[in-house]
Write a protein that holds these residues in place. Structure first.
Motif, PDB file in Angstrom:
ATOM      1  N   ARG A 113       0.823  -1.208   0.000  1.00 37.46           N
ATOM      2  CA  ARG A 113       0.000   0.000   0.000  1.00 37.46           C
ATOM      3  C   ARG A 113       0.855   1.256   0.000  1.00 37.46           C
ATOM      4  N   ALA A 171      -4.646  11.357  -1.754  1.00 38.48           N
ATOM      5  CA  ALA A 171      -5.639  10.379  -1.305  1.00 38.48           C
ATOM      6  C   ALA A 171      -6.892  11.087  -0.821  1.00 38.48           C
ATOM      7  N   LEU A 188       0.860   4.267  -2.769  1.00 36.70           N
ATOM      8  CA  LEU A 188       0.440   5.600  -2.348  1.00 36.70           C
ATOM      9  C   LEU A 188       1.551   6.629  -2.594  1.00 36.70           C
ATOM     10  N   ILE A 198      -7.928   2.514  -2.824  1.00 38.68           N
ATOM     11  CA  ILE A 198      -7.667   3.921  -2.527  1.00 38.68           C
ATOM     12  C   ILE A 198      -8.295   4.806  -3.596  1.00 38.68           C
ATOM     13  N   GLU A 228     -10.167   5.662   1.525  1.00 40.97           N
ATOM     14  CA  GLU A 228      -9.494   4.353   1.551  1.00 40.97           C
ATOM     15  C   GLU A 228     -10.438   3.318   2.163  1.00 40.97           C
TER      16      GLU A 228
END
Length: 307
Positions: free
Chosen positions: A275, A289, A279, A301, A292
């Motif tokens: 993750r 972001a 990201l 996401i 989530e």
């Protein structure tokens, strides 16, 4: 007594494949699949196989046997005359009716306000369902059971889809593509998958949901390759990537190039342990972001492109 069907092997000219599929889906015949012809090659190591990309495709139709084989074949040949010799009958074979027990593995599932259900679902089960997305999985990945697909659908139900240009990378059987088309996304919604079986199944499910064929534009291939990426729309307001963490990163150049200013991206197929890498890669590329979701070890996401 075992029910018998007739299996028709047809030769279909490649340039009328789309028209042929669309008309057969609305006919009494059951379309099995369409594929390139396979040639056996002799090599110094034995044998190998290759697709014949220049000759006609091979298609398979099925029909329950009710009259004599001669009567069935005569009706089929009459049906095929509409294509002016571009679809021809190669072989007829009598086969037993397939056992439908495999269908029990694919059941209806509720995701938010929507149900995802195969077309053989008992109507009584969905009698009170507000929204139904009809999906037959076929040979393409995508049943609606996986947490990644469900989490993307939950995000989509929170977004305003109407009028948006949508690109679905890793479309599979078309669940996310068709959800967007049913909820007012601009036509066509672009569905991309590396699996050639996806094209046929998305078409089937487009018809299952009573959408016109022009609602979806299907591209088969790896979008990381220029010849495939160049076939896509220039800008999308919403891009869906439901493949895998490493693949999400690999798709970043295409996503960055095709996303509209202030566009949204939903990344899924990510696992907990990659993750942060996904990201970070997208944040460095100018995304932030915006939400989530987690299903077991899977992460989805929602990201927004900074203006």
């Amino acid at each position: 007594m075992e029910s018998m069907w007739l299996k028709y092997t047809l030769l279909v000219e490649a340039d009328i494949e789309d028209l042929f599929v669309a008309e057969v889906l609305a006919s009494p015949y059951t379309l099995g699949w369409i594929e390139p012809q396979i040639e056996v090659l002799t090599t110094e190591n034995g044998y190998d196989y290759a697709e014949n990309t220049e000759g006609p495709l091979v298609g398979y139709l099925f029909e329950p046997e009710q009259d004599s084989e001669e009567e069935h074949v005569a009706r089929l040949k009459e049906f095929l005359t509409r294509w002016g010799g571009q679809v021809t009958l190669k072989e007829v074979e009598q086969v037993p009716e397939e056992n439908d027990s495999w269908k029990e593995e694919f059941r209806e599932v509720q995701i938010g306000n929507w149900w995802v259900a195969p077309t053989w679902t008992d109507p009584a089960i969905l009698e009170k369902a507000e929204h139904v997305l009809w999906i037959d999985p076929g040979a393409a990945f995508g049943t609606g059971y996986h947490g990644t697909t469900q989490d993307v659908l939950l995000f989509l139900q929170e977004l305003e889809i109407a009028g948006k240009k949508v690109l679905d990378i890793g479309a599979g059987s078309g669940i996310l593509t068709l959800y967007c088309a049913l909820n007012g996304a601009a036509y066509p919604v672009w569905a991309v998958d590396i699996n050639s079986q996806s094209e046929y199944q998305v078409r089937v499910n487009t018809a299952n949901n009573h959408l016109p064929q022009e609602a979806v534009q299907i591209v088969i291939g790896d979008v990381c390759k220029n010849e495939i990426a160049n076939q896509l729309l220039e800008q999308a307001d919403l891009i869906l990537v439901n493949i895998g963490g490493d693949e999400n990163i690999a798709m970043l150049p295409v996503v960055s190039e095709r996303i509209a200013p202030n566009g949204m991206v939903i990344l899924s197929g990510i696992v907990d342990w990659n993750r942060d890498a996904v990201l970070s890669a997208y944040e460095e590329a100018g995304f932030a972001a915006a939400g989530e979701r987690h299903s077991d070890e899977w992460v989805t996401i929602l990201m927004k492109r900074n203006a």
